[in-house]
Design an enzyme around this catalytic site. Structure first.
Site, PDB file in Angstrom:
ATOM      1  N   HIS A  88       3.008  -0.424  10.607  1.00 16.02           N
ATOM      2  CA  HIS A  88       3.771   0.171   9.503  1.00 16.02           C
ATOM      3  C   HIS A  88       3.523   1.672   9.350  1.00 16.02           C
ATOM      4  O   HIS A  88       3.750   2.230   8.282  1.00 16.02           O
ATOM      5  CB  HIS A  88       3.472  -0.573   8.190  1.00 16.02           C
ATOM      6  N   CYS A 132      11.376  20.901   5.076  1.00 19.31           N
ATOM      7  CA  CYS A 132      11.153  21.525   6.378  1.00 19.31           C
ATOM      8  C   CYS A 132      11.807  22.909   6.398  1.00 19.31           C
ATOM      9  O   CYS A 132      12.680  23.190   5.573  1.00 19.31           O
ATOM     10  CB  CYS A 132      11.802  20.617   7.417  1.00 19.31           C
ATOM     11  N   CYS A 182      10.023  15.526   9.243  1.00 22.43           N
ATOM     12  CA  CYS A 182      11.303  15.941   8.669  1.00 22.43           C
ATOM     13  C   CYS A 182      12.377  14.924   9.064  1.00 22.43           C
ATOM     14  O   CYS A 182      12.488  14.567  10.233  1.00 22.43           O
ATOM     15  CB  CYS A 182      11.669  17.325   9.206  1.00 22.43           C
ATOM     16  N   ASN A 214      -9.640 -14.431   3.816  1.00 22.14           N
ATOM     17  CA  ASN A 214      -8.936 -13.969   2.620  1.00 22.14           C
ATOM     18  C   ASN A 214      -9.709 -14.442   1.388  1.00 22.14           C
ATOM     19  O   ASN A 214     -10.431 -15.431   1.460  1.00 22.14           O
ATOM     20  CB  ASN A 214      -7.500 -14.535   2.598  1.00 22.14           C
ATOM     21  N   CYS A 220      15.073  17.067  11.585  1.00 21.06           N
ATOM     22  CA  CYS A 220      14.730  17.539  12.945  1.00 21.06           C
ATOM     23  C   CYS A 220      13.496  16.838  13.519  1.00 21.06           C
ATOM     24  O   CYS A 220      13.100  17.128  14.645  1.00 21.06           O
ATOM     25  CB  CYS A 220      14.528  19.055  12.955  1.00 21.06           C
ATOM     26  N   GLN A 258      -1.315  -3.710   9.503  1.00 16.65           N
ATOM     27  CA  GLN A 258      -0.143  -3.355   8.695  1.00 16.65           C
ATOM     28  C   GLN A 258      -0.497  -2.163   7.812  1.00 16.65           C
ATOM     29  O   GLN A 258       0.361  -1.615   7.135  1.00 16.65           O
ATOM     30  CB  GLN A 258       0.251  -4.532   7.795  1.00 16.65           C
ATOM     31  N   ASN A 259      -1.768  -1.795   7.793  1.00 15.04           N
ATOM     32  CA  ASN A 259      -2.207  -0.738   6.878  1.00 15.04           C
ATOM     33  C   ASN A 259      -1.866   0.645   7.424  1.00 15.04           C
ATOM     34  O   ASN A 259      -1.844   0.864   8.635  1.00 15.04           O
ATOM     35  CB  ASN A 259      -3.717  -0.832   6.645  1.00 15.04           C
ATOM     36  N   VAL A 260      -1.646   1.560   6.489  1.00 14.15           N
ATOM     37  CA  VAL A 260      -1.281   2.923   6.879  1.00 14.15           C
ATOM     38  C   VAL A 260      -2.441   3.884   6.616  1.00 14.15           C
ATOM     39  O   VAL A 260      -2.295   5.096   6.708  1.00 14.15           O
ATOM     40  CB  VAL A 260      -0.015   3.378   6.093  1.00 14.15           C
ATOM     41  N   THR A 316      -4.384 -10.379   4.425  1.00 13.09           N
ATOM     42  CA  THR A 316      -2.931 -10.189   4.315  1.00 13.09           C
ATOM     43  C   THR A 316      -2.283 -11.395   3.652  1.00 13.09           C
ATOM     44  O   THR A 316      -2.692 -12.529   3.910  1.00 13.09           O
ATOM     45  CB  THR A 316      -2.276  -9.921   5.691  1.00 13.09           C
TER      46      THR A 316
END
Ligand code: BJW
Ligand code: ZN
Length: 243
Positions: free
Chosen positions: A117, A146, A125, A211, A128, A99-101, A186
């Site tokens: 995620h 943009c 943008c 955890n 576009c 789930q981490n970015v 998590t």
């Protein structure tokens, strides 16, 4: 610390899935969303992590993402990420469903990583769909636009938005195939991601939670390992793989 059942399952398993959340990156210095030191304490999620909030106040949302982009650019994967990257070598099918970015699993060397995620290092943008490199965004403190005039946003999934279909499908398939399914760091409260442990269990997986505290998931897990993932995962690698 690890049951005989888990050790013997890991020795035989062809397919493993590891579902991760913000807790696995906490020891690298990335703040979690919820809990004592969670990001959400300082920022209300509904003000920041949804499209309407972005349109209403792009300055605030961009301030938050720039702050997090800078943290992530300055930190490194921790022993938990590295242990998972090494475990991948021991199984025919090994998938990380995150789930981490923050991209830390790939930076640690993991190859099969599904990002439910999105990824904070990418931007696009909203008009576009052109992609924008992070370096360009970090150069200025202004809201990025943009050349077409559209607002640029981080390539992450906000509340009310669909998860990237290919990543979700691959993650769900990995959960269904897994003989052992780990849920690491998590709180398992954000859906549909939080349904993956149930999907894995229904398909017959042995579900293991890692955890620092018990969560909603603990009731359904076959084994709950309480402690920091940066300590437990390297121990698991030593105990179950190297002996
Ligand atoms: C350690 C540790 C250490 C610490 N070692 N452990 C009711 C009302 C409104 C909406 C909904 C609803 N019911 C369901 C929904 C849908 C909504 C949802 O689930 N809401 C719930 C919160 C109620 N979901 C969505 O909207 C999703 N999309 C969707 O459903 O699409 C269909 C749809 C379409 C149209 C309309 C409606 C539906 C999208 C969800 C997107 C989530 N996005 C975020 C932000 C991403 C971008 C960014 O990073 O900025 O994703 S929110 C945030 O939460 C982020 C995370 O990935 C996600 C999960 O958090 P995580 O990873 O679990 O972190 P924490 O902080 O919660 O937990 C950390 C854990 O680590 C703790 O347990 C600690 O104890 C532990 N820990 N240190 C081990 N060292
Ligand atoms: Zn554009």
């Amino acid at each position: 610390m690890f049951s005989e059942q888990l050790i013997s399952k890991l020795k035989k398993a062809e397919s493993i899935a590891v579902f991760t959340g913000a807790g696995i990156s906490a020891e690298s210095g990335v703040p979690t969303f919820r809990g004592e030191n969670g990001l959400w304490k300082k920022f209300r999620p509904e003000e920041l992590a949804n499209f309407d909030a972005f349109m209403r106040n792009p300055d605030l949302v961009w301030e938050w993402y720039r702050y997090r982009k800078k943290i992530i650019a300055d930190i490194k994967p921790n022993p938990g990420h590295y242990a998972l990257a090494e475990m991948e070598n021991y199984h025919k099918n090994f998938a990380i469903i995150t789930q981490n970015v923050d991209n830390l699993h790939r930076r640690a060397g993991s190859k099969t990583v599904y990002e439910l995620h999105g990824n904070i290092e990418r931007n696009y943008c909203i008009d576009c769909r052109k992609n924008f490199p992070n370096e360009k965004i970090l150069l200025s403190d202004k809201v990025p636009h943009c050349i077409c005039g559209g607002l640029v946003r981080p390539d992450v999934v906000w509340f009310g938005e669909m998860l990237p279909e290919d990543q979700w499908n691959a993650g769900e398939a990995a959960a269904e195939r897994a003989e052992v399914f780990f849920a690491v760091g998590t709180s398992a409260v954000v859906y549909p991601a939080a349904s993956l442990p149930q999907i894995a269990k229904r398909a017959g997986a042995y579900v293991v939670e890692v955890n620092i505290e018990r969560t909603e998931l603990s009731y359904d897990a076959d084994e709950v390992l309480i402690g920091k993932s940066g300590e437990i995962l390297p121990k698991l690698l030593d105990t179950c793989y190297k002996k």
